[in-house]
Scaffold this active site. Sequence first.
Site, PDB file in Angstrom:
ATOM      1  N   TYR A  58      16.815   1.231  -5.643  1.00 43.48           N
ATOM      2  CA  TYR A  58      17.814   2.235  -6.011  1.00 43.48           C
ATOM      3  C   TYR A  58      19.202   1.624  -6.202  1.00 43.48           C
ATOM      4  CZ  TYR A  58      14.460   5.915  -5.138  1.00 43.48           C
ATOM      5  OH  TYR A  58      13.372   6.727  -5.198  1.00 43.48           O
TER       6      TYR A  58
ATOM      7  N   ASP B 203       0.726   2.319   1.864  1.00 46.74           N
ATOM      8  CA  ASP B 203      -0.400   3.039   1.247  1.00 46.74           C
ATOM      9  C   ASP B 203      -1.315   3.631   2.321  1.00 46.74           C
ATOM     10  OD1 ASP B 203      -0.701   0.335   1.723  1.00 46.74           O
ATOM     11  OD2 ASP B 203      -2.043  -0.069   0.054  1.00 46.74           O
TER      12      ASP B 203
ATOM     13  N   ASP C 133      11.741   7.846  -0.105  1.00 49.93           N
ATOM     14  CA  ASP C 133      11.844   8.944  -1.074  1.00 49.93           C
ATOM     15  C   ASP C 133      10.468   9.569  -1.289  1.00 49.93           C
ATOM     16  OD1 ASP C 133      12.814  10.608  -2.988  1.00 49.93           O
ATOM     17  OD2 ASP C 133      13.239   9.074  -4.481  1.00 49.93           O
TER      18      ASP C 133
ATOM     19  N   LYS D  53       5.457  -2.796   2.937  1.00 48.47           N
ATOM     20  CA  LYS D  53       4.428  -3.406   2.090  1.00 48.47           C
ATOM     21  C   LYS D  53       4.661  -4.915   2.144  1.00 48.47           C
ATOM     22  CE  LYS D  53       1.031  -2.849  -0.888  1.00 48.47           C
ATOM     23  NZ  LYS D  53      -0.268  -2.220  -0.565  1.00 48.47           N
TER      24      LYS D  53
ATOM     25  N   ASP E  31       8.660  13.265   0.560  1.00 49.48           N
ATOM     26  CA  ASP E  31       8.130  14.401  -0.205  1.00 49.48           C
ATOM     27  C   ASP E  31       6.687  14.687   0.208  1.00 49.48           C
ATOM     28  OD1 ASP E  31      10.528  14.589  -1.583  1.00 49.48           O
ATOM     29  OD2 ASP E  31       9.572  14.834  -3.538  1.00 49.48           O
TER      30      ASP E  31
END
Length: 336
Positions: free
Chosen positions: A127, A207, A231, A174, A235
């Site tokens: 970002y 994941d 982010d 990750k 959600d």
Amino acid sequence: MSQSSHVITLLPGDGIGPEITAAVVDIIAATGVKITWEEHIAGKAALDKMGDPLPESVLDSIKKNKVALKGPLTTEVGKGFKSVNVQLRKSLNLYANLRPTKTIPGARARYTGVDIIVVRENTEDLYAGIENEIAPGVIQASKIITREASTRIAKFAFEYARVHHRKKVSAIHKANIMKLADGLFLKCCQEVAQDYPDIQYNEVIVDNCCMQLVTNPTQFDVMVLENLYGDIVSDLCAGLVGGLGVVPGANIGTEASVFEAVHGSAPDIAGKGIANPTAMLLSAVMMLQHIAEDHAAERILSAVYRVLGEGKVLTPDLRGDATTRQFTDEIIKFIN
Ligand code: NAI
């Protein structure tokens, strides 16, 4: 209730923003808390009127008042000005994005007993917006991860856990693939964890984390994530407890804090008068707690829970047929 009046910056935002902020302002007024709202425009409206999507006057107002309540702002996909949300977070150094995701009594959801605090780093990662076309048809986007920002967000997560009597912090990463970038993030989390022996610490690959969240969400307590994973995963968490319409958020910095719902400007329902103001209202509850108006925050919470719990007056996203106004009036009815 404190007798003093607060001055707070209000950014109604785009799409459903003005509808839901109006509802929230009315509900807060019903508690008797005295707030002088300093209203400003940002995003496309500000660009059209003042030639800048994030005018200096908006930043000055938030810096002066130290607290803002913000509606969602539209960001065009693949073109247009840089996201005002991202710029706001960077300009004011709002480094921690806090999203409490909790089962709400009555809100229809697939799970019960969910109570997850998502702590998302808010200032760097992909970002940072550093993108270059390095050759025709080849785009490079830079993922920036620093020791300073990673340590700061890890400390925020552990401190939050300690102050709010939470048991566990999970670092989501990750680092098996991004060994340097996510490796540094993890290292910083591990170092900070050593200062909090009273809080359990574990690490989950992002994941697997998503799979675990939909199979057994109650195993998670506080989660700390880089910007992009935060982010997306926040959600996903919202989906566990009834969707974007019911999850609040706060962007916390050392000099200022901006409170806003997790969801966007919902252009598909804007202007129809059917938006659910709950997420914005719960963000405002976090704001009231932040300015030490805990009693008003409690009264609003119990009114919202009552209306959602009774399930008679709900907006269409919660499978009801009430308008934003009817839902708002129902909450005001139960504020006592
Ligand atoms: P969105 O969150 O606006 O909408 C996704 C779906 O959820 C839509 O079907 C919408 O109707 C529904 N929804 C969202 N909030 C709701 C509410 N309060 N009540 C009832 N239904 C609600 O996400 P989308 O469509 O991806 O983004 C639209 C715009 O919002 C984009 O320009 C995006 O950049 C911006 N956005 C802004 C954010 C912010 O200002 N913090 C955050 C997320 C997106």
